[in-house]
Design an enzyme around this catalytic site. Sequence first.
Site, PDB file in Angstrom:
ATOM      1  N   ASP A 143       2.072  -4.596  13.001  1.00 21.44           N
ATOM      2  CA  ASP A 143       0.752  -4.746  13.625  1.00 21.44           C
ATOM      3  C   ASP A 143      -0.163  -5.187  12.347  1.00 21.44           C
ATOM      4  O   ASP A 143      -1.335  -5.928  12.648  1.00 21.44           O
ATOM      5  CB  ASP A 143       0.051  -3.464  14.244  1.00 21.44           C
ATOM      6  N   SER A 187      -5.173  -4.955   1.198  1.00 19.32           N
ATOM      7  CA  SER A 187      -5.272  -6.298   1.206  1.00 19.32           C
ATOM      8  C   SER A 187      -3.945  -6.983   1.890  1.00 19.32           C
ATOM      9  O   SER A 187      -3.477  -7.873   1.035  1.00 19.32           O
ATOM     10  CB  SER A 187      -5.694  -6.798  -0.119  1.00 19.32           C
ATOM     11  N   GLU A 188      -4.155  -7.158   2.904  1.00 20.18           N
ATOM     12  CA  GLU A 188      -2.751  -7.662   3.446  1.00 20.18           C
ATOM     13  C   GLU A 188      -2.420  -8.914   3.213  1.00 20.18           C
ATOM     14  O   GLU A 188      -1.374  -9.451   3.014  1.00 20.18           O
ATOM     15  CB  GLU A 188      -2.336  -7.283   5.069  1.00 20.18           C
ATOM     16  N   GLU A 220       0.785  -1.229  -0.041  1.00 20.20           N
ATOM     17  CA  GLU A 220      -0.103   0.107   0.069  1.00 20.20           C
ATOM     18  C   GLU A 220       0.931   1.242   0.200  1.00 20.20           C
ATOM     19  O   GLU A 220       1.744   1.181   0.582  1.00 20.20           O
ATOM     20  CB  GLU A 220      -0.925  -0.006   1.180  1.00 20.20           C
ATOM     21  N   HIS A 271      -0.454   0.043  16.981  1.00 16.01           N
ATOM     22  CA  HIS A 271       0.519   0.480  16.179  1.00 16.01           C
ATOM     23  C   HIS A 271       1.946   0.567  16.821  1.00 16.01           C
ATOM     24  O   HIS A 271       3.065   1.407  16.528  1.00 16.01           O
ATOM     25  CB  HIS A 271       0.280   2.052  15.548  1.00 16.01           C
TER      26      HIS A 271
END
Lengths: 341, 318
Positions: free
Chosen positions: B84, B58-59, B29, B128
């Site tokens: 994370d 869309s990991e 991304e 995070h």
Amino acid sequence: MASSISTDGRGLALYRAMVRIRAFENAAEAASQGGVSAYGQQAAGSAKVRGPLHLSTGQEAVPAGVCAHLRTSDYLTSTHRGHGHTLAKGADLVRMMCELFGKATGFNGGKGGSMHIADFSVGMLGANGVVAAGLPIAVGAAHAQKILQKKGDITVCFFGDGAINRGPFLEALNWARVYGLPVLFVCEDNRWSATTASGPMTAGDGASARAGAMDIAATQVDGNDVFAVHESAARLVAEVRGGGGPRLLHALTYRVKGHVSVDLAAYRDPAELAAALETDPIARARGALLAQGLDAATLDDIENAARDEVDAALAVADAAPWPEPGDAFTDVQTTGAGQWL
Amino acid sequence: MKELSYSEAAVLAVEREMQADARVVVLGEDVGRGGIFGQYKGLQQAFGADRVIDTPISEAAIMGAGVGMALAGLRPVVEMRVVDFALCGMDELVNQAAKNRFMFGGQGRVPLVARMPGGIWDASAAQHSQSLEAWFAHLPGVVVVSPATPQDNYSLLRAALQCGDPVVYIEHKTLWGFRGEVDEDLAVPLGKARRVREGNALTLVSWSRQMQACATACDTLAAEGIAVDLIDLRTLWPWDRETVLASCARTQRLLVVHEAVQVAGFGAEIAASAAEATGCRVARLGAPRIPVGYAPVLEAQSRVGTDAIAAAARRLLG
Ligand SMILES: Cc1ncc(C[n+]2csc(CCOP(=O)(O)OP(=O)(O)O)c2C)c(N)n1
């Protein structure tokens, strides 16, 4: 359509592909008696195929009809129910049986078994133990085909109707459409997901409807009619090969056996199974070929040859050596491998 | 030699590898605009959108597509944004990338580098700021790298891209602007630690941003006459047992410090190994087993600071 197929030899090839899958799986099923079930039993010493064995009995028309259009350089990803896909893509049947037996001469050297059956040399990139995991991998392989400009090569991705409820399905279809990748998604909709019927667990109209929402053209087909699958796949594969972007084939079929070989599927209405058996793809193809004037002896020869081939494979697998214990330490990784056990 | 930031050093490393090997591609991304930390700055302009690929959020698909690309002959750099979010691609890393080669009997190879910045990111709270490196070190099939300096980020990223195994590459979320000299010709092998200071009183092992707190603590201790043997591990798998254990045998005292939660952290692995091999006294220091809080006073509870490190060292000597 059926007539041209049956007269030019392709009908017999499709019939042979289905019959080999059935013969292979029947033999594997017998060899798995006493093997582990999904319900926590231990494998008996007598079981030759010790691990979970997911049979595609009744679904053979889908891999046979689709893979008839594939080349060795095309890629294929598969599911936990992957014997049919692997055989239809051209993998060696004997080495497959050896892998199911866990022998050193299997495709994976005994490290994978049925659930991870693979033959990379024919582009079959592996069966997968995780539902829907093959979809993003297929999309990556297709993306590589595009980047490496392997024009005309495609990737085919088989998955079950249960897989469409996992996120990677959505992510992969979106990805394929966004980048216009040469991938054919094939949903083998066998109506069951383990011991749960898929329909009540799925909102909307299933795989083809979801593809439509992402502007991926989808075709529904009677997945127990090998000639119909063959015809639909011919069109879709040609479109994908021609650079048209992804397509989806939604094949309606039925899971005749339980989820794994030792599952008797007692949770299922026997009437449903009885109805499904009347549309058995091999019996239907046989009937259609006979009606086209092919003679029964030819078809019997194909069946006998498949049984002989499988019997020979069983004997080879039985006699084959186990992996060496030390093989458990190979092919883990190069950097940092085997330094500390 | 030039002075570069940690992120500029990473850009340079990827650029050099992309120039050297047409199979290297980047996907993730926001990588087209340079990545959220500038760690891909200018690469899409230089190599085109086909090799520096902007992806949907869309990991799972980024990681999974990376696996498929690698199997099909590419060498992808897979950007996860922060460790994370890499959790959304965990099956694709743990069950697919890490297992592929073994499970398929060596038929497949997955030479991908999964970049997943880790560690406390100021005022970024519980989702995070995590340090999850021990999870990955626990995973057969992957290499785990965690560079602390611009030089190491340059050299180790190049080594990761050349090594042919799946690599979990954890840069620190707050090291990006940290500057230092970078020798473009310096190769740093994976699995080799860096001795930062020499001393005989105590062995201190750490990695990533925690190296800075450790270095400051060493100054304090030096003023008290305590000479510390400070080791930057750099690679968690494989970790440099030889260097660490040799030091422990000499000093007979080991302190491992990490930003991750102390419980079941990688410090335990090093401490146990050192105790088994050398019989030395061991201690480890990590964060309490709490999520990282937002307010400064809460976040501070998770930080392993200089004072705590110096105090732990004194305890070990006492
Ligand atoms: C992520 C994940 N969840 C659950 C399972 C357990 N499981 C294995 S196969 C299966 C059913 C899959 O159904 P479907 O995708 O329709 O394929 P079919 O078995 O019907 O061929 C389940 C739940 C799994 N392997 N992976």
